[in-house]
Design a protein around this motif. Structure first.
Motif, PDB file in Angstrom:
ATOM      1  N   VAL A  58      15.140  62.816  14.631  1.00 40.14           N
ATOM      2  CA  VAL A  58      15.637  64.054  14.639  1.00 40.14           C
ATOM      3  C   VAL A  58      16.477  64.636  15.759  1.00 40.14           C
ATOM      4  CG1 VAL A  58      14.498  64.308  12.609  1.00 40.14           C
ATOM      5  CG2 VAL A  58      13.774  65.385  14.823  1.00 40.14           C
ATOM      6  N   LYS A  59      16.186  64.030  17.107  1.00 40.74           N
ATOM      7  CA  LYS A  59      16.455  64.659  18.333  1.00 40.74           C
ATOM      8  C   LYS A  59      15.963  65.839  18.652  1.00 40.74           C
ATOM      9  CE  LYS A  59      20.787  61.932  17.830  1.00 40.74           C
ATOM     10  NZ  LYS A  59      20.509  61.153  16.688  1.00 40.74           N
ATOM     11  N   CYS A  60      14.609  65.930  18.489  1.00 40.34           N
ATOM     12  CA  CYS A  60      13.858  67.130  18.772  1.00 40.34           C
ATOM     13  C   CYS A  60      13.523  67.289  20.131  1.00 40.34           C
ATOM     14  CB  CYS A  60      13.133  67.624  17.687  1.00 40.34           C
ATOM     15  SG  CYS A  60      11.561  66.817  17.348  1.00 40.34           S
ATOM     16  N   ARG A  61      12.638  68.140  20.556  1.00 39.66           N
ATOM     17  CA  ARG A  61      11.910  68.275  21.952  1.00 39.66           C
ATOM     18  C   ARG A  61      10.604  67.752  21.548  1.00 39.66           C
ATOM     19  NH1 ARG A  61      12.249  71.819  27.232  1.00 39.66           N
ATOM     20  NH2 ARG A  61      10.297  71.163  27.980  1.00 39.66           N
ATOM     21  N   LEU A  62      10.120  66.987  22.401  1.00 38.86           N
ATOM     22  CA  LEU A  62       8.659  66.539  22.177  1.00 38.86           C
ATOM     23  C   LEU A  62       7.853  66.690  23.544  1.00 38.86           C
ATOM     24  CD1 LEU A  62       6.172  65.019  20.641  1.00 38.86           C
ATOM     25  CD2 LEU A  62       7.441  62.840  21.400  1.00 38.86           C
ATOM     26  N   LEU A  63       6.695  67.197  23.297  1.00 40.44           N
ATOM     27  CA  LEU A  63       5.828  67.352  24.819  1.00 40.44           C
ATOM     28  C   LEU A  63       4.853  66.447  24.284  1.00 40.44           C
ATOM     29  CD1 LEU A  63       4.590  68.294  27.203  1.00 40.44           C
ATOM     30  CD2 LEU A  63       3.885  70.751  26.149  1.00 40.44           C
ATOM     31  N   LEU A  64       4.590  65.159  24.507  1.00 42.40           N
ATOM     32  CA  LEU A  64       3.494  64.541  24.508  1.00 42.40           C
ATOM     33  C   LEU A  64       2.535  64.448  25.634  1.00 42.40           C
ATOM     34  CD1 LEU A  64       2.748  62.331  22.379  1.00 42.40           C
ATOM     35  CD2 LEU A  64       4.009  60.526  23.675  1.00 42.40           C
ATOM     36  N   LEU A  65       1.429  64.963  24.897  1.00 43.01           N
ATOM     37  CA  LEU A  65       0.089  64.924  25.855  1.00 43.01           C
ATOM     38  C   LEU A  65      -0.892  63.741  25.982  1.00 43.01           C
ATOM     39  CD1 LEU A  65      -0.986  68.451  24.715  1.00 43.01           C
ATOM     40  CD2 LEU A  65       0.427  67.794  26.706  1.00 43.01           C
ATOM     41  N   LYS A  66      -1.439  63.431  27.125  1.00 47.02           N
ATOM     42  CA  LYS A  66      -2.408  62.484  26.878  1.00 47.02           C
ATOM     43  C   LYS A  66      -3.556  62.282  26.396  1.00 47.02           C
ATOM     44  CE  LYS A  66      -1.136  60.843  31.694  1.00 47.02           C
ATOM     45  NZ  LYS A  66      -1.560  60.766  33.186  1.00 47.02           N
ATOM     46  N   SER A  67      -4.051  63.928  26.202  1.00 47.56           N
ATOM     47  CA  SER A  67      -5.206  63.918  25.551  1.00 47.56           C
ATOM     48  C   SER A  67      -5.061  65.400  24.869  1.00 47.56           C
ATOM     49  CB  SER A  67      -6.617  63.957  26.475  1.00 47.56           C
ATOM     50  OG  SER A  67      -6.426  64.922  27.393  1.00 47.56           O
ATOM     51  N   GLY A  68      -6.202  65.779  23.963  1.00 49.39           N
ATOM     52  CA  GLY A  68      -6.103  67.083  23.348  1.00 49.39           C
ATOM     53  C   GLY A  68      -6.471  67.063  21.885  1.00 49.39           C
ATOM     54  N   GLY A  69      -6.733  65.834  21.213  1.00 48.50           N
ATOM     55  CA  GLY A  69      -6.966  65.418  19.982  1.00 48.50           C
ATOM     56  C   GLY A  69      -5.830  66.196  18.967  1.00 48.50           C
TER      57      GLY A  69
END
Length: 93
Positions: A58-69
């Protein structure tokens, strides 16, 4: 009680199987510029790989975190996220 529980299980299975509502089926109609996803690789409920594929589709913004559940909305007031969310929401679309 058993009838209510069996209904819950029925809908949970549909949701889990992707037949109840699966946003990837509507990817072409989703305005990605209006979506900002924050997701953790340690989330045991939703795989980060599927979220990453969706974000690319969808070409959206993604903030991918290593941890956080599996994050909840209460975490969004954390300055770590709040500044990024505020910046995203204030930008011209």
């Amino acid at each position: 009680e058993l009838e209510r529980l069996s209904g819950f299980v029925y809908y949970w299975r549909k949701l889990k199987g992707g037949t109840f509502y699966n946003p990837i089926a509507y990817a072409a109609a989703i305005p990605g510029e209006k979506i900002f996803i924050i997701h953790a690789k340690s989330d045991l409920s939703v795989s980060w790989q599927s979220v990453e594929r969706f974000a690319k589709e969808v070409k959206c913004r993604l903030l991918l975190l290593k941890s956080g559940g599996h994050l909840s909305a209460s975490n969004f007031m954390n300055p770590r996220f709040y500044r990024r969310i505020r910046t995203f929401l204030r930008r011209p679309v």
